[in-house]
Design a protein around this motif. Structure first.
Motif, PDB file in Angstrom:
ATOM      1  N   ALA A 150       0.837  -1.195   0.000  1.00 44.64           N
ATOM      2  CA  ALA A 150       0.000   0.000   0.000  1.00 44.64           C
ATOM      3  C   ALA A 150       0.874   1.248   0.000  1.00 44.64           C
ATOM      4  O   ALA A 150       1.954   1.270   0.597  1.00 44.64           O
ATOM      5  CB  ALA A 150      -0.911  -0.002   1.220  1.00 44.64           C
ATOM      6  N   ASP A 151       0.397   2.269  -0.686  1.00 43.94           N
ATOM      7  CA  ASP A 151       1.074   3.561  -0.674  1.00 43.94           C
ATOM      8  C   ASP A 151       0.503   4.371   0.490  1.00 43.94           C
ATOM      9  O   ASP A 151      -0.654   4.792   0.449  1.00 43.94           O
ATOM     10  CB  ASP A 151       0.833   4.291  -1.995  1.00 43.94           C
ATOM     11  CG  ASP A 151       1.548   5.637  -2.054  1.00 43.94           C
ATOM     12  OD1 ASP A 151       2.076   6.079  -1.016  1.00 43.94           O
ATOM     13  OD2 ASP A 151       1.564   6.248  -3.140  1.00 43.94           O
TER      14      ASP A 151
ATOM     15  N   ASP B 279      -3.310   5.870   0.466  1.00 44.89           N
ATOM     16  CA  ASP B 279      -4.198   4.821   0.975  1.00 44.89           C
ATOM     17  C   ASP B 279      -5.229   5.423   1.927  1.00 44.89           C
ATOM     18  O   ASP B 279      -4.934   5.721   3.082  1.00 44.89           O
ATOM     19  CB  ASP B 279      -3.376   3.749   1.691  1.00 44.89           C
ATOM     20  CG  ASP B 279      -4.244   2.614   2.223  1.00 44.89           C
ATOM     21  OD1 ASP B 279      -5.447   2.584   1.896  1.00 44.89           O
ATOM     22  OD2 ASP B 279      -3.710   1.754   2.951  1.00 44.89           O
TER      23      ASP B 279
ATOM     24  N   ARG C  38     -10.149  -3.482   3.262  1.00 49.78           N
ATOM     25  CA  ARG C  38     -10.000  -3.913   1.877  1.00 49.78           C
ATOM     26  C   ARG C  38     -10.850  -5.152   1.604  1.00 49.78           C
ATOM     27  O   ARG C  38     -11.085  -5.982   2.480  1.00 49.78           O
ATOM     28  CB  ARG C  38      -8.539  -4.227   1.565  1.00 49.78           C
ATOM     29  CG  ARG C  38      -7.575  -3.109   1.859  1.00 49.78           C
ATOM     30  CD  ARG C  38      -6.204  -3.411   1.272  1.00 49.78           C
ATOM     31  NE  ARG C  38      -5.145  -2.875   2.102  1.00 49.78           N
ATOM     32  CZ  ARG C  38      -4.816  -1.596   2.172  1.00 49.78           C
ATOM     33  NH1 ARG C  38      -5.481  -0.723   1.442  1.00 49.78           N
ATOM     34  NH2 ARG C  38      -3.845  -1.188   2.967  1.00 49.78           N
TER      35      ARG C  38
ATOM     36  N   HIS D  71      -6.180   0.496  -3.639  1.00 43.86           N
ATOM     37  CA  HIS D  71      -6.189   0.039  -2.245  1.00 43.86           C
ATOM     38  C   HIS D  71      -7.472  -0.633  -1.778  1.00 43.86           C
ATOM     39  O   HIS D  71      -7.576  -0.979  -0.597  1.00 43.86           O
ATOM     40  CB  HIS D  71      -5.863   1.212  -1.291  1.00 43.86           C
ATOM     41  CG  HIS D  71      -4.547   1.850  -1.560  1.00 43.86           C
ATOM     42  ND1 HIS D  71      -4.432   3.048  -2.238  1.00 43.86           N
ATOM     43  CD2 HIS D  71      -3.285   1.451  -1.274  1.00 43.86           C
ATOM     44  CE1 HIS D  71      -3.154   3.367  -2.344  1.00 43.86           C
ATOM     45  NE2 HIS D  71      -2.428   2.410  -1.776  1.00 43.86           N
ATOM     46  N   TRP D  72      -8.415  -0.895  -2.661  1.00 41.62           N
ATOM     47  CA  TRP D  72      -9.684  -1.449  -2.201  1.00 41.62           C
ATOM     48  C   TRP D  72      -9.695  -2.977  -2.167  1.00 41.62           C
ATOM     49  O   TRP D  72     -10.627  -3.580  -1.638  1.00 41.62           O
ATOM     50  CB  TRP D  72     -10.841  -0.958  -3.078  1.00 41.62           C
ATOM     51  CG  TRP D  72     -10.697  -1.280  -4.542  1.00 41.62           C
ATOM     52  CD1 TRP D  72     -10.082  -0.527  -5.490  1.00 41.62           C
ATOM     53  CD2 TRP D  72     -11.167  -2.456  -5.207  1.00 41.62           C
ATOM     54  NE1 TRP D  72     -10.135  -1.150  -6.711  1.00 41.62           N
ATOM     55  CE2 TRP D  72     -10.804  -2.335  -6.571  1.00 41.62           C
ATOM     56  CE3 TRP D  72     -11.863  -3.593  -4.800  1.00 41.62           C
ATOM     57  CZ2 TRP D  72     -11.104  -3.311  -7.517  1.00 41.62           C
ATOM     58  CZ3 TRP D  72     -12.167  -4.567  -5.735  1.00 41.62           C
ATOM     59  CH2 TRP D  72     -11.794  -4.415  -7.082  1.00 41.62           C
TER      60      TRP D  72
ATOM     61  N   GLN E 253      -7.155  -6.715  -1.739  1.00 44.59           N
ATOM     62  CA  GLN E 253      -5.856  -7.323  -1.467  1.00 44.59           C
ATOM     63  C   GLN E 253      -5.989  -8.838  -1.458  1.00 44.59           C
ATOM     64  O   GLN E 253      -7.063  -9.393  -1.230  1.00 44.59           O
ATOM     65  CB  GLN E 253      -5.274  -6.849  -0.143  1.00 44.59           C
ATOM     66  CG  GLN E 253      -5.942  -7.428   1.100  1.00 44.59           C
ATOM     67  CD  GLN E 253      -5.257  -6.968   2.371  1.00 44.59           C
ATOM     68  OE1 GLN E 253      -4.684  -5.887   2.429  1.00 44.59           O
ATOM     69  NE2 GLN E 253      -5.321  -7.792   3.403  1.00 44.59           N
TER      70      GLN E 253
END
Length: 273
Positions: free
Chosen positions: A12-13, A17, A24, A234-235, A237
């Motif tokens: 993640a950034d 994020d 997520r 980021h939604w 993973q």
């Protein structure tokens, strides 16, 4: 699409994020929602804790055992070698002579499973036993059946190895023999640079194909959830099991330690889509 030289991991950034690690979506969440939205709400909004049954831990045991064998090489490791043969890497191991190589790679895989499986199985049993939310009876499940699942996964891997041996390009073969590796290679215990010590001359051998075809996977010694791939927005993973990158093609394999008879396996086909 995953570039051939990239490891299928994306962090993640922290600057962009705005979702956070606990909000997520995942494939298992999507499947839970399809099965029962109320159950999804209990698990992901109310954060209710549910029982931990033996198959959850046995599935992890199968995946670890498969990865432990994949890290090893039939060109370096005897079938009956001790479980910790590559604990300090493989650079100190001498390549086997041609007459020491296994005649049957599947038999070699089975032997290596039988070396690794008991310790991994017992470790997972201990972990499950100490879990405050454990449920079910460990001894109701066939340990032999789960051991056989490890062998089945490695049989699939050998199919990839044979495809690699028959279709690898001369450029890819020469690059491997010269010691050229992806920027982030598959876990194989190597740290030294330079020509690969088990390289041969002429056509690609089965031992070489095993090395070239070795998929990327989460190193079993890596911390849990340290190799997730997170969507750029980021939604979403997840975590890949096996990513084959040989011969210029990406093939993602998801290991499922199940015969399809449990309540968690009904949506595996949909998940794998």
């Amino acid at each position: 699409m995953i570039a051939c030289d990239d490891m299928p991991v994306r962090s993640a950034d922290p600057l962009t994020d705005d979702v956070g690690p606990f909000n997520r979506l995942s494939a298992s969440q999507a499947n839970t929602w399809d099965d029962c939205p109320r159950l999804w709400w209990y698990q992901n909004k109310m954060r209710l804790k549910f029982p931990q049954t033996p198959p959850l831990f046995l599935g992890r045991a199968v995946e670890e055992c498969v990865c432990r064998v994949l890290m090893e090489s039939p060109g370096l490791v005897f079938a009956n070698a001790p479980v910790d043969i590559i604990a300090n890497g493989v650079d100190h191991l001498l390549p086997l002579f041609d007459d020491e190589l296994p005649d049957d790679f599947l038999s070699w895989c089975e032997s290596r499973v039988d070396v690794h499986w008991p310790g991994i199985r017992d470790s997972m049993h201990e972990e499950w036993s100490k879990d405050a939310r454990k449920a079910g009876n460990w001894h109701e499940y066939s340990m032999e059946a789960y051991r056989d699942m490890c062998v089945s996964a490695l049989r699939m891997h050998l199919d990839e190895v044979r495809i690699c041996m028959e279709t690898v390009s001369q450029t890819e073969l020469n690059n491997w023999r010269d010691g050229k590796r992806p920027e982030i290679p598959a876990p194989d215990g190597r740290s030294k640079e330079g020509p690969n010590p088990i390289a041969r001359k002429g056509d690609c051998t089965l031992v070489e194909a095993w090395e070239i075809a070795r998929p990327w996977f989460v190193d079993p010694d890596a911390p849990l959830f340290s190799h997730n791939v997170i969507h750029p927005e980021h939604w979403f993973q997840g975590e890949y099991d096996l990513v084959y990158r040989h011969c210029g093609k990406i093939r993602i394999m998801d290991l499922k330690a199940s015969r399809g008879g449990g309540d968690r396996s009904g949506n595996y086909i949909e998940q794998l889509r």
